[in-house]
Design a protein around this motif. Structure first.
Motif, PDB file in Angstrom:
ATOM      1  N   PRO A  49       0.843  -1.198   0.000  1.00  0.00           N
ATOM      2  CA  PRO A  49       0.000   0.000   0.000  1.00  0.00           C
ATOM      3  C   PRO A  49       0.880   1.250   0.000  1.00  0.00           C
ATOM      4  N   GLN A  50       0.437   2.285  -0.712  1.00  0.00           N
ATOM      5  CA  GLN A  50       1.201   3.532  -0.783  1.00  0.00           C
ATOM      6  C   GLN A  50       0.278   4.705  -0.468  1.00  0.00           C
ATOM      7  N   SER A  51       0.873   5.753   0.088  1.00  0.00           N
ATOM      8  CA  SER A  51       0.127   6.962   0.414  1.00  0.00           C
ATOM      9  C   SER A  51       1.019   8.168   0.158  1.00  0.00           C
ATOM     10  N   PHE A  52       0.503   9.128  -0.590  1.00  0.00           N
ATOM     11  CA  PHE A  52       1.224  10.356  -0.903  1.00  0.00           C
ATOM     12  C   PHE A  52       0.368  11.547  -0.509  1.00  0.00           C
ATOM     13  N   TRP A  53       1.010  12.666  -0.244  1.00  0.00           N
ATOM     14  CA  TRP A  53       0.288  13.893   0.026  1.00  0.00           C
ATOM     15  C   TRP A  53       0.982  15.033  -0.696  1.00  0.00           C
ATOM     16  N   MET A  54       0.361  16.203  -0.703  1.00  0.00           N
ATOM     17  CA  MET A  54       0.847  17.341  -1.478  1.00  0.00           C
ATOM     18  C   MET A  54       1.381  18.470  -0.600  1.00  0.00           C
ATOM     19  N   LYS A  55       1.711  18.152   0.643  1.00  0.00           N
ATOM     20  CA  LYS A  55       2.184  19.182   1.568  1.00  0.00           C
ATOM     21  C   LYS A  55       3.457  19.837   1.028  1.00  0.00           C
ATOM     22  N   GLY A  56       3.422  21.163   0.915  1.00  0.00           N
ATOM     23  CA  GLY A  56       4.581  21.927   0.490  1.00  0.00           C
ATOM     24  C   GLY A  56       4.877  21.873  -0.999  1.00  0.00           C
ATOM     25  N   CYS A  57       4.034  21.195  -1.772  1.00  0.00           N
ATOM     26  CA  CYS A  57       4.237  21.188  -3.223  1.00  0.00           C
ATOM     27  C   CYS A  57       3.839  22.554  -3.779  1.00  0.00           C
ATOM     28  N   VAL A  58       4.444  22.937  -4.877  1.00  0.00           N
ATOM     29  CA  VAL A  58       4.170  24.260  -5.435  1.00  0.00           C
ATOM     30  C   VAL A  58       3.329  24.208  -6.706  1.00  0.00           C
ATOM     31  N   ILE A  59       3.136  23.010  -7.259  1.00  0.00           N
ATOM     32  CA  ILE A  59       2.306  22.861  -8.457  1.00  0.00           C
ATOM     33  C   ILE A  59       1.395  21.652  -8.286  1.00  0.00           C
ATOM     34  N   PRO A  60       0.248  21.622  -8.968  1.00  0.00           N
ATOM     35  CA  PRO A  60      -0.602  20.426  -8.949  1.00  0.00           C
ATOM     36  C   PRO A  60       0.122  19.267  -9.636  1.00  0.00           C
ATOM     37  N   LEU A  61      -0.171  18.051  -9.179  1.00  0.00           N
ATOM     38  CA  LEU A  61       0.469  16.856  -9.721  1.00  0.00           C
ATOM     39  C   LEU A  61      -0.563  15.783 -10.048  1.00  0.00           C
ATOM     40  N   ASP A  62      -0.243  14.964 -11.035  1.00  0.00           N
ATOM     41  CA  ASP A  62      -0.902  13.678 -11.226  1.00  0.00           C
ATOM     42  C   ASP A  62       0.026  12.653 -10.583  1.00  0.00           C
ATOM     43  N   ILE A  63      -0.508  11.827  -9.699  1.00  0.00           N
ATOM     44  CA  ILE A  63       0.276  10.794  -9.021  1.00  0.00           C
ATOM     45  C   ILE A  63      -0.118   9.459  -9.638  1.00  0.00           C
ATOM     46  N   ILE A  64       0.837   8.830 -10.325  1.00  0.00           N
ATOM     47  CA  ILE A  64       0.586   7.587 -11.049  1.00  0.00           C
ATOM     48  C   ILE A  64       1.164   6.421 -10.255  1.00  0.00           C
ATOM     49  N   PHE A  65       0.291   5.544  -9.778  1.00  0.00           N
ATOM     50  CA  PHE A  65       0.705   4.370  -9.019  1.00  0.00           C
ATOM     51  C   PHE A  65       0.912   3.206  -9.993  1.00  0.00           C
ATOM     52  N   ILE A  66       2.037   2.511  -9.854  1.00  0.00           N
ATOM     53  CA  ILE A  66       2.452   1.490 -10.807  1.00  0.00           C
ATOM     54  C   ILE A  66       2.794   0.192 -10.074  1.00  0.00           C
ATOM     55  N   SER A  67       2.397  -0.917 -10.651  1.00  0.00           N
ATOM     56  CA  SER A  67       2.781  -2.227 -10.134  1.00  0.00           C
ATOM     57  C   SER A  67       3.116  -3.115 -11.321  1.00  0.00           C
ATOM     58  N   ASP A  68       4.281  -3.747 -11.287  1.00  0.00           N
ATOM     59  CA  ASP A  68       4.707  -4.645 -12.361  1.00  0.00           C
ATOM     60  C   ASP A  68       4.551  -3.998 -13.745  1.00  0.00           C
ATOM     61  N   ASN A  69       4.979  -2.753 -13.851  1.00  0.00           N
ATOM     62  CA  ASN A  69       4.987  -2.008 -15.120  1.00  0.00           C
ATOM     63  C   ASN A  69       3.600  -1.743 -15.706  1.00  0.00           C
ATOM     64  N   LYS A  70       2.581  -1.728 -14.864  1.00  0.00           N
ATOM     65  CA  LYS A  70       1.230  -1.345 -15.290  1.00  0.00           C
ATOM     66  C   LYS A  70       0.703  -0.290 -14.324  1.00  0.00           C
ATOM     67  N   ILE A  71      -0.013   0.683 -14.879  1.00  0.00           N
ATOM     68  CA  ILE A  71      -0.620   1.710 -14.039  1.00  0.00           C
ATOM     69  C   ILE A  71      -1.828   1.106 -13.338  1.00  0.00           C
ATOM     70  N   THR A  72      -1.804   1.139 -11.996  1.00  0.00           N
ATOM     71  CA  THR A  72      -2.904   0.558 -11.231  1.00  0.00           C
ATOM     72  C   THR A  72      -3.925   1.617 -10.817  1.00  0.00           C
ATOM     73  N   GLU A  73      -3.453   2.827 -10.514  1.00  0.00           N
ATOM     74  CA  GLU A  73      -4.344   3.917 -10.111  1.00  0.00           C
ATOM     75  C   GLU A  73      -3.686   5.234 -10.461  1.00  0.00           C
ATOM     76  N   ILE A  74      -4.507   6.262 -10.652  1.00  0.00           N
ATOM     77  CA  ILE A  74      -4.005   7.618 -10.886  1.00  0.00           C
ATOM     78  C   ILE A  74      -4.798   8.569 -10.001  1.00  0.00           C
ATOM     79  N   ALA A  75      -4.085   9.352  -9.198  1.00  0.00           N
ATOM     80  CA  ALA A  75      -4.697  10.454  -8.465  1.00  0.00           C
ATOM     81  C   ALA A  75      -4.463  11.683  -9.341  1.00  0.00           C
ATOM     82  N   ARG A  76      -5.533  12.206  -9.916  1.00  0.00           N
ATOM     83  CA  ARG A  76      -5.428  13.243 -10.941  1.00  0.00           C
ATOM     84  C   ARG A  76      -5.525  14.655 -10.368  1.00  0.00           C
TER      85      ARG A  76
END
Length: 119
Positions: A49-76
């Motif tokens: 399991p992974q968890s990311f946050w945007m604290k202190g980031c200066v630009i919006p991000l797409d966070i792409i979660f990957i497992s075994d070279n396939k995208i499993t989820e995207i936080a857009r």
């Protein structure tokens, strides 16, 4: 910075993203902007399991979660956060995460299930 000499190419569909490995997983893109040297930041993680946050980031991000070279989820289009209570963007399982500028996945039609190759 030294890590910028470690550029890698991430291939998704017909797109190529110049990426750098994250030097410090707890900081990631905190206080940083993408530039001509890189358009993505790669996190190599212990699988699980992974968890990311945007604290202190200066630009919006797409966070792409990957497992075994396939995208499993995207936080857009995750928005920067400057308060003590920032939302977490989670996935059940990933071994790699790629952060790119917010909105890039929608613009390029990148979706869950797409294959990814890192050179």
């Amino acid at each position: 910075m030294l890590f910028r000499s470690l550029n890698m190419i991430v291939k998704i569909k017909d797109y190529k993203i110049k990426a750098i490995p994250c030097e410090n997983n707890s900081e990631g893109m905190m206080g940083k902007k993408f530039d001509s040297n890189f358009l993505g930041m790669l996190f190599y993680l212990n699988p699980g399991p992974q968890s990311f946050w945007m604290k202190g980031c200066v630009i919006p991000l797409d966070i792409i979660f990957i497992s075994d070279n396939k995208i499993t989820e995207i936080a857009r289009n995750c928005q920067p956060c400057y308060t003590k209570e920032c939302p977490n963007f989670k996935c059940d399982y990933a071994d790699t995460v790629l952060e790119v500028p917010g909105g890039l996945c929608d613009t390029w039609g990148i979706n869950e299930g797409d294959s990814i190759k890192i050179d």
